[in-house]
Design a protein around this motif. Structure first.
Motif: not given
Ligand SMILES: [Zn+2]
Length: 419
Positions: A400-419
């Motif tokens: 569960i932590l692996n899944y959570d972190q994988k997606y958290a990372r990709s979400m943060r990347q998307k947010q960063a790209e959007a900025i």
């Protein structure tokens, strides 16, 4: 990170006191008082770590832990607390309490996941009091209409709806809410992991199932006056068919399973050659194509034995359920977790029905199996080893932590790209 295996075991043993049977099993039929006592005990543990408590429109119990981003859909763990009559202490219960231990461990470590986490106790998984089985998850994903589930009655004529009201398990949380992912830990309920001395089964999916109805018909005749070469003996012909199909499946389909579970001999009498037999075949295989090939082979064999014996044979499909393939990302997070922890493991296909098979139609899903002693389940003697219970929950936690972190990372990347 590992769970507190001792605490998990204590919870399992506490839960096993509710609806305990003389031979060490449990009876907690769905929505019975015992089932509700079981849920109440779980709620005591949930409240200690401030999980929020919700019920949905079919009485699934939801325990929720906030994430960093509470608008995200949750990562969900779950299984069931209801049992068969004189069932075991671990089937279903293990997955729920492993999930509770994951929640406790995260709280202890002050870890807030990116996604909210939920632990769900599915209503009526066993189908022992109300059919069909896996009712809560089937209604949640919409395979079973809500009203049909409500109207289902037990043998005494009491409906699911009446019991949901009486036991105050009916809530307003919507069905079919989006989930990020679903993980279910469960005992294997078979002998494979124990036999291979493997700690964890990384479950790739559920097998396809085909039920056939068969009728064989020969000629009724006197047992004492009909010479052997004058007979159209339905019983012996049917017996030949059964043995031939079993042999063929063993030889040609190493992963296939075949079971002949029912047989009705019409007008049976010990001194009459049977004329008409109705019987059933249950065929299973992890792959749909192979199951279809098993069906074709079965037809061929039955027809050829019918010709040899001068019998008529009729074969019809009763029910088909295609195989389930679990989500590759979810399965990979389990494999990663197992590798991180260094536990022996093997891929495995679920032979039994589970809520996860329904939820797989709704969101990325997978399961984690632990061995059970002697492969026994749906039996008061059902048992697991202490170490295996802990290891399975360790894998659940880390997956569960692996899944959570994988997606958290990709979400943060998307947010960063959007900025
Ligand atoms: Zn179960």
């Amino acid at each position: 990170m590992r769970v507190n295996a001792e605490r998990l075991w204590q919870m399992l043993m506490e839960m096993a006191k509710i609806g305990a049977t003389d031979k060490g099993g449990n009876t907690r039929l769905a929505l019975s008082d015992q089932d509700i006592f079981g849920r109440s005990l779980l709620l005591e543990w949930a409240r200690k770590i401030n999980l929020s408590v919700h019920y949905d429109e079919i009485g699934n119990l939801i325990l929720r832990r906030s994430g960093q981003n509470d608008t995200e859909s949750p990562i969900v763990m779950g299984s069931h607390l209801d049992t068969q009559p004189k069932g075991g202490r671990f089937d279903g219960i293990y997955g729920v309490l492993a999930g509770m231990e994951v929640m406790q461990r995260l709280t202890e470590e002050n870890i807030t996941t990116y996604h909210p986490l939920e632990l769900i106790v599915w209503m009526n998984e066993e189908g022992a009091r109300f059919t069909p089985a896996m009712m809560g998850s089937a209604t949640f994903v919409g395979i079973l209409p809500k009203q049909q589930a409500y109207d289902t009655t037990d043998k005494k004529g009491v409906s699911v709806y009446q019991e949901l009201i009486r036991t105050q398990q009916l809530g307003k949380y919507p069905l079919a809410r989006p989930f990020q992912a679903y993980y279910e830990a469960h005992i294997e309920q078979g002998p494979v992991l124990e036999n291979n001395q493997v700690a964890i089964g990384v479950v790739s999916g559920g097998q396809a199932i085909l039920w056939l109805d068969i009728e064989t018909r020969g000629k009724a005749a006197h047992a004492g006056t009909t010479p052997m070469n004058f007979r159209k003996d339905t019983m012996v012909g049917t017996a030949e068919m059964i043995v031939a199909v079993e042999q063929h499946i063993i030889e040609k389909f190493p992963q296939g399973l075949v079971t002949f579970g029912e047989m009705q001999v019409a007008n049976s009498s010990r001194n009459t050659i049977p004329e008409h037999i109705q019987w059933t075949i249950d065929l299973r295989h992890p792959e749909d194509d192979m199951l279809m090939a098993m069906e074709v082979a079965t037809h061929k064999l039955l027809n050829s034995f019918a010709v040899q014996r001068g019998l008529e044979v009729r074969i019809s499909r009763h029910w088909f359920s295609p195989s389930t393939c679990f989500d590759q990302v979810c399965v990979a997070t389990v494999q990663e977790a197992v590798d991180q922890l260094g536990y022996s493991n093997q891929p495995i296909v679920s032979g039994a029905g589970h809520d996860a098979i329904n939820i797989a139609k709704h969101c990325p899903t997978t399961m984690i199996f632990i061995p059970c002693i002697g492969g026994l389940s749906h039996n008061e003697a059902e048992d697991v080893h202490f170490n295996d219970a802990g290891r399975g929950a360790d894998v659940l936690l880390n997956a569960i932590l692996n899944y959570d972190q994988k997606y958290a990372r990709s979400m943060r990347q998307k947010q960063a790209e959007a900025i």
